[in-house]
Design an enzyme around this catalytic site. Structure first.
Site: not given
Length: 554
Positions: A215, A221, A276-277, A362, A393, A513
């Site tokens: 954005k 990253e 964002g999410r 979040e 399992h 960050k």
């Protein structure tokens, strides 16, 4: 933890009559077993069920009575859930710490609907962006969009992190059945160079298109990976002109995008009212549209929209997101259940639990209320899970016989997308059997009746009374995926409204960050840096630098 401070007009949540009524009710029913509840009511399985948007929710295998649901709905009303829902849908700035509207629902609003933010209707902008995405998708899928050397695009690589990665990855995997197989979709999120190296392995640069999703176009990253991709393209083809044919951007930072070398015509915009999410159905979903095509993408939006309308209008006692959100409150705050498992019995949904981890944790991993006071109750539980039958399992042992109460959501589809022999019947038989076993367990008498020696009986007994929801739909379609995601979005909203927290900011991701920005030059410096961290961090940095020097000398 200090108690919340409130005016007389707004008592703390735990001091409200609705909360206290639930506490008293919990004391009265906590000893009830699902074996008793089902034995006393032969119609329970049908009564505690609801249906909407193609999904059937069976919540009868929860440790609840009719009164439980009534009291939970009273709590929702006391917390003004209906008013909070309307505030979100009408563009009020319910993200109070950032003074923003929360309008991911506008991303799937139909043309002609009016949704105002600061007096401006945002729906036309949304549909204009969808039209641009569709036009670009048809160019790439049809081979008209070509790389710098004139070859058509074969590889699409999405570069993002968090909501710019988890949603697109999940949607691509979930809808792979509907995807264009001639396009190879890959995703890069981790700043670990291995992620880039493996994602681009086997790709020819002249046939590769990168989608850079950020954005702000400043995410460390994402920009690190994007610059590495840029170097990768230039190394093979040379000349800055190659960038404009091999990169597009999803961002709001036109200046940053242009400086990178991406043509402004190839930037797809975002809005600050979409977090964002909650953005997989915005331009962040460009990779999804490239994979499945505009028609399937719009079908997914239709599924989102159907669940939005259901959440906004359905009475709470029949409202799927509200019921699931309130049941989460019931276990988290009254049974002290600290985790919740999401168990999709469909291999295509293998990334769905990971996607939900960001959506839920979040959003609701908060320790203060909307007015900044510390809470004195648990907020967001830890979400986790794996697709069935793999998890059976692995960790189901703990769910069945462990000491922790772990509410589970089971998700299944009645028609397979890849029918092969008995596979789907076996898959779904396991889903139904697991919820039955978790609910009813196996008593000592039942174990002994099977011929088990008395000394071994305790090991083979199952307490049961482990709560589950079961969500069933006919088949996993783009529309079904949209409805499923919206269901969990609105369940998260419901929980946040009850807890009186801001589910739409994420200040908790910022501190690490910020500290990393300070630490990077200390790791890269040629000279030994003066370290002013705590003794542990200082020692780790020195050890890292030592190992790096040794590796360089060898």
């Amino acid at each position: 933890m200090s108690k919340r401070h409130h005016t007389d007009e707004t008592p703390p949540l735990t001091q409200t009559p609705a909360w206290k009524a639930l506490q008293a009710h919990h004391q009265a029913v906590r000893g009830l077993h699902l074996r008793e509840l089902f034995a006393d009511d032969p119609t329970r399985g049908e009564r505690f069920a609801a249906q909407a948007c193609g999904f059937y929710l069976d919540y009868s295998k929860n440790r609840i009575t009719t009164e439980t649901i009534q009291l939970l709905i009273q709590l929702a009303s006391a917390c003004h859930l209906r008013e909070r829902i309307e505030a979100m849908f009408t563009g009020q700035k319910i993200n109070v710490t950032e003074q923003r509207a929360v309008l991911h629902t506008a991303l799937r609003a139909p043309e002609g609907e009016r949704i105002l933010v600061d007096g401006k209707d945002v729906v036309p902008e949304v549909h204009a962006m969808l039209a641009r995405m569709a036009d670009f998708t048809r160019q790439v899928q049809g081979g008209q969009w070509r790389g710098h050397t004139g070859l058509p695009i074969r590889n699409i690589v999405n570069i993002g992190i968090g909501g710019s990665d988890l949603g697109p990855v999940m949607a691509y995997e979930a809808l792979r059945h509907y995807s264009q197989r001639k396009l190879n979709l890959r995703f890069i999120s981790n700043v670990d160079a291995t992620d880039f190296a493996e994602a681009t392995r086997g790709c020819r640069p002249e046939e590769t298109l990168f989608i850079v999703c950020s954005k702000t176009f400043k995410t460390l990253e994402t920009l690190t990976n994007a610059r590495t991709a840029r170097d990768w393209i230039l190394r093979e083809m040379g000349g800055e002109r190659a960038i404009s044919r091999h990169f597009v951007a999803v961002s709001t930072n036109a200046e940053g995008v242009a400086a990178f070398g991406i043509d402004a015509r190839h930037m797809f915009g975002l809005w600050d009212w979409d977090g964002g999410r909650y953005s997989m159905d915005s331009a962040i979903g460009l990779s999804t549209m490239l994979a499945i095509g505009p028609e399937h993408f719009h079908a997914m939006l239709g599924g989102f929209r159907a669940m939005d309308q259901h959440f906004r209008s359905a009475p709470f006692e029949y409202n799927l997101p509200v019921l699931m959100g309130l049941l989460s409150i019931w276990y988290n705050n009254f049974f002290d259940a600290q985790t919740a498992a999401v168990l999709p019995y469909d291999q295509y949904l293998k990334r769905f639990p990971a996607y939900l981890q960001q959506l839920t944790m979040e959003s609701n991993g908060k320790h203060v209320t909307l007015d900044g006071a510390e809470v004195d109750y648990q907020t967001g539980p830890v979400y986790w899970g794996e697709p069935g039958t793999n998890g059976q399992h692995s960790f189901y042992q703990l769910i069945h016989q462990g000491t922790r109460l772990i509410p589970c959501d089971f998700i299944g589809f009645c028609q397979p997308l890849n029918p092969m022999g008995r596979h789907h019947d076996l898959l779904m038989a396991n889903l139904f059997a697991q919820t039955e076993a978790l609910a009813f367990g196996k008593t000592r008498q039942e174990v002994l009746a099977e011929g088990t020696p008395a000394w071994l009986a305790p090991q083979r007994m199952f307490e049961g009374n482990r709560p589950t929801n079961t969500l069933l739909a006919q088949r996993l379609t783009p529309e079904a995926l949209g409805s499923l995601v919206a269901l969990y979005e609105h369940s998260v909203f419901t929980q946040g409204a009850i807890w009186q927290i801001d589910s739409f900011d994420q200040w908790g991701v910022e501190l690490g960050k910020t500290l990393a920005e300070r630490t990077i030059p200390e790791l890269e410096s040629v000279q030994e840096p003066a370290l002013e961290h705590d003794s542990s961090t200082n020692a780790l940095i020195r050890r890292y630098r030592q190992y790096r020097r040794q590796a360089g000398a060898s």
